[in-house]
Design a protein around this motif. Sequence first.
Motif, PDB file in Angstrom:
ATOM      1  N   LYS A 205       0.830  -1.205   0.000  1.00  0.00           N
ATOM      2  CA  LYS A 205       0.000   0.000   0.000  1.00  0.00           C
ATOM      3  C   LYS A 205       0.864   1.255   0.000  1.00  0.00           C
ATOM      4  O   LYS A 205       0.559   2.239  -0.690  1.00  0.00           O
ATOM      5  N   GLN A 206       1.952   1.232   0.783  1.00  0.00           N
ATOM      6  CA  GLN A 206       2.850   2.389   0.828  1.00  0.00           C
ATOM      7  C   GLN A 206       3.450   2.665  -0.545  1.00  0.00           C
ATOM      8  O   GLN A 206       3.599   3.816  -0.956  1.00  0.00           O
ATOM      9  N   GLN A 207       3.782   1.621  -1.260  1.00  0.00           N
ATOM     10  CA  GLN A 207       4.332   1.785  -2.603  1.00  0.00           C
ATOM     11  C   GLN A 207       3.290   2.378  -3.546  1.00  0.00           C
ATOM     12  O   GLN A 207       3.578   3.287  -4.329  1.00  0.00           O
ATOM     13  N   LEU A 208       2.086   1.877  -3.460  1.00  0.00           N
ATOM     14  CA  LEU A 208       1.011   2.388  -4.319  1.00  0.00           C
ATOM     15  C   LEU A 208       0.688   3.836  -3.995  1.00  0.00           C
ATOM     16  O   LEU A 208       0.469   4.649  -4.898  1.00  0.00           O
ATOM     17  N   ASP A 209       0.678   4.176  -2.711  1.00  0.00           N
ATOM     18  CA  ASP A 209       0.321   5.536  -2.297  1.00  0.00           C
ATOM     19  C   ASP A 209       1.418   6.552  -2.587  1.00  0.00           C
ATOM     20  O   ASP A 209       1.130   7.693  -2.966  1.00  0.00           O
ATOM     21  N   PRO A 212       3.425   5.672  -7.022  1.00  0.00           N
ATOM     22  CA  PRO A 212       2.499   4.983  -7.942  1.00  0.00           C
ATOM     23  C   PRO A 212       3.079   4.714  -9.330  1.00  0.00           C
ATOM     24  O   PRO A 212       2.686   3.752  -9.983  1.00  0.00           O
ATOM     25  N   GLU A 213       4.027   5.532  -9.765  1.00  0.00           N
ATOM     26  CA  GLU A 213       4.642   5.326 -11.070  1.00  0.00           C
ATOM     27  C   GLU A 213       5.947   4.546 -10.973  1.00  0.00           C
ATOM     28  O   GLU A 213       6.623   4.328 -11.975  1.00  0.00           O
ATOM     29  N   ALA A 214       6.306   4.167  -9.766  1.00  0.00           N
ATOM     30  CA  ALA A 214       7.485   3.326  -9.498  1.00  0.00           C
ATOM     31  C   ALA A 214       8.813   3.979  -9.868  1.00  0.00           C
ATOM     32  O   ALA A 214       9.798   3.280 -10.104  1.00  0.00           O
ATOM     33  N   HIS A 215       8.868   5.296  -9.861  1.00  0.00           N
ATOM     34  CA  HIS A 215      10.144   5.968 -10.167  1.00  0.00           C
ATOM     35  C   HIS A 215      11.185   5.679  -9.089  1.00  0.00           C
ATOM     36  O   HIS A 215      12.353   5.394  -9.401  1.00  0.00           O
ATOM     37  N   PHE A 216      10.775   5.753  -7.847  1.00  0.00           N
ATOM     38  CA  PHE A 216      11.694   5.529  -6.735  1.00  0.00           C
ATOM     39  C   PHE A 216      12.154   4.074  -6.701  1.00  0.00           C
ATOM     40  O   PHE A 216      13.349   3.784  -6.560  1.00  0.00           O
ATOM     41  N   VAL A 217      11.219   3.161  -6.844  1.00  0.00           N
ATOM     42  CA  VAL A 217      11.554   1.730  -6.803  1.00  0.00           C
ATOM     43  C   VAL A 217      12.485   1.359  -7.945  1.00  0.00           C
ATOM     44  O   VAL A 217      13.484   0.653  -7.749  1.00  0.00           O
ATOM     45  N   ARG A 218      12.195   1.811  -9.145  1.00  0.00           N
ATOM     46  CA  ARG A 218      13.047   1.457 -10.297  1.00  0.00           C
ATOM     47  C   ARG A 218      14.456   2.023 -10.147  1.00  0.00           C
ATOM     48  O   ARG A 218      15.436   1.404 -10.586  1.00  0.00           O
TER      49      ARG A 218
END
Length: 305
Positions: A205-209, A212-218
């Motif tokens: 949920k934290q990732q989605l909130d 949401p575009e996954a810039h940080f994760v990528r």
Amino acid sequence: MGNQLSNDCPEGFRPNRSRGANDTIGPGLFTLALCGGLAILIMTVVNVLLPKLNKGAKAGLNAVSIIMFLIPAIYYIRLDPSDYAPRSINCINDNLEFTNMVRAYDNIRTTFDSNLFKKWATGTTGFPMIDACMRSLKINGWINFRMRAMLVSFASYNLWIDWRKTSEYLSNYFIDYEPGIHFNQFQMQSGVTGINAIRIYNPLKQQLDHDPEAHFVRRWVPELENIPLEYIQYPHLLSEKMQKKTGCIIGKTYPDPAVDLKLSSLKAKKILYGIRASSQAKMQSKAAYLMHGSRKKSRNINLFP
């Protein structure tokens, strides 16, 4: 009206020997009388000895004299032994770097899984937001409060790792590390203070909130760079064909989830809420609240019934 030392401290606390048995908190009667006398003196000088003083100046000086008396008087009246004494005078727990704020929680997380700890510490848990935050923190020395809370919550509740292990580890990376805040926050996010809500952060949920575009994760988990957005929260659900296509082989390039998120959360809640309901935990939580809790108004709490 003062608060005297008590030897009657609950488990996990000790009497504060730095004060004498007759020490009090707050303004005593002498202070109150002194402020009242000064207020009367100022009003007498202003109204009797300085009759030619203009009305505005008189009103201002009279107001100052009244305030001088009211501030200690109000504080003195609202002072209540059960509200203030155990906070830092009567009973203290000055070992929060090593012991639970509420000792009723001492018998949980007694085993240490070094494999789970290593996954958490290296950012290879199989939960992209957890891994991205850990990797970013170790490079930059800082992440925001919510992401810090999520890292500790995940380690404490889902991986069931004792906060003393995780707090020591992360103290080496926070550039704003401050012991007086650090250990209290870790205890709070681990559910062992007895006075804070048990908050189990869901990393999905934290990732989605928050990404949401996954810039940080990528950016911080480049293994997932080519993963379609709809799978970025759940890379382990990729088909074998998609894994080969994206170059992300689950279990090799990127790990499987370290734990079952739902089951581990439910297990943690069951254990912690069970302890919280015990009479021992309730008693110790009262003491912890009076010592460490924030409050805006006086509360009458019978700590030692």
